[in-house]
Design an enzyme around this catalytic site. Sequence first.
Site, PDB file in Angstrom:
ATOM      1  N   ASP A  26      -7.153   5.740   0.599  1.00 45.43           N
ATOM      2  CA  ASP A  26      -6.200   5.867   1.714  1.00 45.43           C
ATOM      3  C   ASP A  26      -5.579   7.252   1.877  1.00 45.43           C
ATOM      4  OD1 ASP A  26      -6.858   3.210   1.701  1.00 45.43           O
ATOM      5  OD2 ASP A  26      -4.848   2.458   1.384  1.00 45.43           O
ATOM      6  N   GLU A  74      -6.750   2.182   4.921  1.00 44.17           N
ATOM      7  CA  GLU A  74      -6.000   0.971   5.278  1.00 44.17           C
ATOM      8  C   GLU A  74      -5.758   0.956   6.788  1.00 44.17           C
ATOM      9  OE1 GLU A  74      -2.390   0.331   3.024  1.00 44.17           O
ATOM     10  OE2 GLU A  74      -1.718  -1.303   4.330  1.00 44.17           O
ATOM     11  N   LYS A 131     -10.101  -1.203   5.200  1.00 42.11           N
ATOM     12  CA  LYS A 131      -9.538  -2.369   4.514  1.00 42.11           C
ATOM     13  C   LYS A 131      -8.232  -2.803   5.167  1.00 42.11           C
ATOM     14  CE  LYS A 131      -7.345   0.305   0.743  1.00 42.11           C
ATOM     15  NZ  LYS A 131      -5.947   0.029   1.031  1.00 42.11           N
ATOM     16  N   THR A 160      -1.029   4.909  -2.452  1.00 39.49           N
ATOM     17  CA  THR A 160      -0.039   5.349  -3.400  1.00 39.49           C
ATOM     18  C   THR A 160      -0.317   4.703  -4.768  1.00 39.49           C
ATOM     19  OG1 THR A 160       1.538   3.554  -2.861  1.00 39.49           O
ATOM     20  CG2 THR A 160       1.748   5.596  -1.607  1.00 39.49           C
ATOM     21  N   CYS A 164      -1.671   0.808  -3.332  1.00 36.71           N
ATOM     22  CA  CYS A 164      -3.110   0.604  -3.099  1.00 36.71           C
ATOM     23  C   CYS A 164      -3.991   1.039  -4.265  1.00 36.71           C
ATOM     24  CB  CYS A 164      -3.522   1.268  -1.796  1.00 36.71           C
ATOM     25  SG  CYS A 164      -2.823   0.408  -0.368  1.00 36.71           S
ATOM     26  N   GLN A 204      -1.145  -1.385 -23.609  1.00 32.64           N
ATOM     27  CA  GLN A 204      -1.771  -2.544 -24.260  1.00 32.64           C
ATOM     28  C   GLN A 204      -3.266  -2.317 -24.494  1.00 32.64           C
ATOM     29  OE1 GLN A 204      -0.319  -6.475 -22.831  1.00 32.64           O
ATOM     30  NE2 GLN A 204       0.616  -5.305 -21.167  1.00 32.64           N
TER      31      GLN A 204
HETATM   32  N1  TIU Z   1      -2.246   2.903   0.684  1.00 33.56           N
HETATM   33  C1  TIU Z   1      -1.143   2.297   0.284  1.00 33.56           C
HETATM   34  O1  TIU Z   1      -0.711   2.447  -0.857  1.00 33.56           O
HETATM   35  N2  TIU Z   1      -0.446   1.559   1.235  1.00 33.56           N
HETATM   36  C2  TIU Z   1       0.915   1.436   1.269  1.00 33.56           C
HETATM   37  O2  TIU Z   1       1.468   0.767   2.125  1.00 33.56           O
HETATM   38  N3  TIU Z   1       1.620   2.136   0.319  1.00 33.56           N
HETATM   39  C3  TIU Z   1       2.970   2.285   0.242  1.00 33.56           C
HETATM   40  O3  TIU Z   1       3.416   2.842  -0.770  1.00 33.56           O
HETATM   41  N4  TIU Z   1       3.737   1.866   1.220  1.00 33.56           N
END
Ligand code: TIU
Length: 229
Positions: A26, A74, A131, A160, A164, A204
């Site tokens: 993304d 996304e 996606k 992030t 995702c 772990q």
């Molecule tokens: N790509 C992804 O992580 N989508 C999100 O919505 N991330 C946020 O941190 N909002």
Amino acid sequence: MPRLTLEAQPGEFVFDSERTALVLIDMQRDFLEPGGFGESLGNDVGKLTKVVPPLKRLLETARAVGLTVIHTREGHRPDLSDAPPAKIERGMPAQRIGDPGPMGRILVRGETGQDFIEALYPLPGEPVIDKPGKGAFYATDFGAILKHRGIDTLIVTGVTTEVCVHTTVREANDRGYRCLVPGDCCGSYFDEFHEVGLRMIAAQGGIFGWVCRSAPLVAALDALRVQAA
Ligand code: TIU
């Protein structure tokens, strides 16, 4: 078999470059540039820009040694029929999914904001996975593409970290893939979530995967190129 060994957390990571894919999660304008989905959720999108230089270096190295490279994006259909109402309605964003913004409709496929940032744009032949969810496997053909290419190891990067990237690593781990996450090639709007997100993967004994820095990974991949020359 071009096998590589890398120092990582929680321990040595050994992988075969021919069975490994670099996955960029993304890296879209909607998350990294002002006026998109990330900003509509109240985030400082400038927090993610530091990911671009190390990820670009890793991407260029991966391309140079012939690693499979896969990009995810996304987003939703223009009629939003694949967007759960709970996702659209959640929170109190100034602009919601499907609303018009300066880069087109927020998180809608085909809009400028939903596309990749220029610096990391896919090359022809690199699969792009559109996606609707946070994970790359959910409602996509990502798994089929990996299977047909004989991939068993994923290097997972992008944004992030705790959303995702994490969801994809968890999905992949349950499907039997070995996941390596170069931490500086991932980014979050929240420093503490980034740090803890990475620690959660490697804790772990590597409950979801392995974590490393990108510099030794780039060096290990580069060594392949030298060997082949
Ligand atoms: N790509 C992804 O992580 N989508 C999100 O919505 N991330 C946020 O941190 N909002």
